[in-house]
Design an enzyme around this catalytic site. Structure first.
Site, PDB file in Angstrom:
ATOM      1  N   HIS A 235       0.800  -1.241   0.000  1.00  0.00           N
ATOM      2  CA  HIS A 235       0.000   0.000   0.000  1.00  0.00           C
ATOM      3  C   HIS A 235       0.827   1.284   0.000  1.00  0.00           C
ATOM      4  O   HIS A 235       0.726   2.100   0.898  1.00  0.00           O
ATOM      5  CB  HIS A 235      -1.007   0.001   1.159  1.00  0.00           C
ATOM      6  CG  HIS A 235      -0.496  -0.463   2.500  1.00  0.00           C
ATOM      7  ND1 HIS A 235       0.669   0.016   3.067  1.00  0.00           N
ATOM      8  CD2 HIS A 235      -0.987  -1.375   3.369  1.00  0.00           C
ATOM      9  CE1 HIS A 235       0.848  -0.571   4.227  1.00  0.00           C
ATOM     10  NE2 HIS A 235      -0.127  -1.428   4.428  1.00  0.00           N
ATOM     11  N   ASP A 307      -6.191  -3.831   0.155  1.00  0.00           N
ATOM     12  CA  ASP A 307      -6.075  -3.619   1.606  1.00  0.00           C
ATOM     13  C   ASP A 307      -7.478  -3.600   2.241  1.00  0.00           C
ATOM     14  O   ASP A 307      -7.756  -2.790   3.131  1.00  0.00           O
ATOM     15  CB  ASP A 307      -5.292  -2.349   1.942  1.00  0.00           C
ATOM     16  CG  ASP A 307      -4.857  -2.312   3.413  1.00  0.00           C
ATOM     17  OD1 ASP A 307      -5.064  -3.307   4.134  1.00  0.00           O
ATOM     18  OD2 ASP A 307      -4.312  -1.277   3.844  1.00  0.00           O
ATOM     19  N   PHE A 325      -8.014   2.034  11.923  1.00  0.00           N
ATOM     20  CA  PHE A 325      -7.665   2.337  10.535  1.00  0.00           C
ATOM     21  C   PHE A 325      -8.250   1.286   9.603  1.00  0.00           C
ATOM     22  O   PHE A 325      -8.250   0.108   9.927  1.00  0.00           O
ATOM     23  CB  PHE A 325      -6.137   2.305  10.370  1.00  0.00           C
ATOM     24  CG  PHE A 325      -5.411   3.404  11.102  1.00  0.00           C
ATOM     25  CD1 PHE A 325      -5.335   4.678  10.552  1.00  0.00           C
ATOM     26  CD2 PHE A 325      -4.773   3.159  12.314  1.00  0.00           C
ATOM     27  CE1 PHE A 325      -4.642   5.685  11.202  1.00  0.00           C
ATOM     28  CE2 PHE A 325      -4.082   4.165  12.967  1.00  0.00           C
ATOM     29  CZ  PHE A 325      -4.017   5.436  12.424  1.00  0.00           C
TER      30      PHE A 325
HETATM   31 ZN   LIG Z   1      -0.482  -2.427   6.207  1.00  0.00          ZN
END
Ligand SMILES: [Zn+2]
Length: 427
Positions: A235, A307, A325
């Protein structure tokens, strides 16, 4: 009894592995591709009419969180892979930060058993690099490889020290496994919730500088050069990191990287006090997004990875500072890529397909092709079909996406794994 056959007719096959783009029919038997030819007539076959559709190698997602074992209210192998199938993915790599952490062969086997019992698509587990991902001692990497992991990482954070990273990479090299790094300097990240800049100042939220990522990528590339092991940067969000990856590739180091759809579509200026915009790494600057798009087009970026990070509504419905997150991502990935890369005129269709197929396959040392003898994993998609994504209708257990209600031009239409149609768009 003969194995059931499946015939895909009238499609446009796009296969980056041999730079093929043209009309072709695909005949499948026994989970494998039997033939690819201009015209195949159906004989005792189930037939899919792919008129107007692209027939691509099966999409691979290098980076997702299926949350099982340990956080089944947010996602399970069953629900996560159902969402993946709706996103056109035929194989997903799940990160080891479950509870318990996937740092030994029994957890790896548990995940693979769950997949065998309930998954819609192939599940390729990624093992932890260190025990408990605590960054102190090596996890049981060789035993996990025997059990079926395809890479190692301490995702959620970087491998803690350069010394441990060196050990992990030496070990991974001998086992021919890529090391996936969540590159982030912990001391600079400390307590940050979004990218540092004018927007974080205006919102009064603690910012993380882009350097937090790039410093760690620089370290990781140095240890890659020292050990010769394969390094994959997860990412990637900052243009400085991309420059380091480009430089490493020029030096012919075995370095690859991925970018998520949210990082090539959204920026820090989009962040509002809404935890659906809170992810790690945080949304970056406008200049970063432009650089990432260039990298996706010119080949510096190897793969688009989601992700996919599901969280329950209860855990996300708190103040921005306190929310976990992560955003979900399987079902919107292709629509966003078509919009940002193809319809914008930036990239060819073959390049977009490469980023979901042969690109991620190469990172794992695997092959992906629409060719005789290959596993019959195929993704059928449209570049034109208009549809709207409603988080409420998602197959995922979680709803934490900033793309709820978004209308797309083009998206997945059918997902085929080992010759079986595991999902097909109804509307
Ligand atoms: Zn990560």
């Amino acid at each position: 009894m003969a194995e059931r056959k499946l015939l895909i007719v009238n499609g446009r096959v796009v296969d980056p592995s041999r730079h093929f783009d043209g009309p072709a029919d695909v005949l499948i038997e026994g989970g494998r591709i039997l033939s690819v030819a201009p015209k195949i007539s159906p004989k005792d076959t189930e037939t899919i009419d792919a008129s107007g559709l692209i027939v691509a190698p099966g999409f691979i997602d290098l980076h997702c969180h299926l949350r099982e074992p340990g956080n089944e209210p947010a996602e399970t192998v069953e629900t996560g892979t159902r969402a993946a199938a709706r996103g056109g993915f035929t194989a997903v790599c799940c990160m080891p930060n479950t509870q318990p952490v996937n740092d030994n062969a029994s957890v790896t086997r548990f995940i693979l058993d769950r997949a065998a019992a309930a998954a819609s698509v192939r599940v390729w587990p990624i093992g932890a690099a260190s025990k408990g991902s605590h960054g102190e001692s090596l996890a049981e990497i060789a035993a996990m490889k025997d059990a079926g992991i395809v890479a190692v990482t301490d995702d959620g954070k970087p491998i803690a020290t350069a010394k441990l990273l060196r050990q992990v990479m030496e070990y991974a090299r001998s086992l021919d496994l890529p090391v996936i790094e969540h590159s982030e300097d912990a001391s600079l990240f400390a307590g940050g919730v979004m990218r540092e800049g004018a927007t974080s100042v205006r919102l009064g939220l603690r910012g993380v500088p882009a350097a937090a990522e790039a410093i760690c990528v620089a370290r990781d590339v140095q240890i890659c050069a020292l050990t010769g092991a394969r390094l994959h940067v997860a990412h990637m969000s900052a243009k400085e990191s991309l420059e380091l990856v480009r430089e490493a590739k020029r030096r012919k180091l075995p370095v690859t990287c991925e970018v998520t759809p949210h990082h090539f579509t959204l920026i820090d200026e989009d962040v509002v006090y809404d935890s659906r915009y809170k992810m790690n790494p945080p949304l970056a600057s406008r200049a970063d997004r432009e650089a990432l798009l260039e990298g996706l087009v010119d080949g510096s970026v190897d793969a688009i990875a989601t992700d996919h990070a599901p969280h329950t509504q209860a855990s996300k419905e708190v103040e921005f500072d306190r929310a976990p997150f992560g955003v979900t991502g399987f079902e919107t990935a292709l629509g966003l890529a078509l919009e940002a890369l193809l319809h914008s005129g930036r990239a060819s269709l073959e390049r977009v397909v490469e980023l979901f197929t042969t690109g991620p396959a190469r990172v794992l040392g695997k092959k992906r092709a629409v060719a005789e003898g290959e596993p019959a994993d195929l993704t059928l998609f449209s570049t034109e079909h208009n549809w709207t994504f409603h988080a409420q209708e998602s197959a995922s257990k979680s709803r934490n996406t900033p793309f709820d209600g978004r209308t797309f031009r083009g998206g997945p239409m059918a997902t085929i794994v080992a010759g079986r149609i595991v999902w097909q768009r109804k509307e």
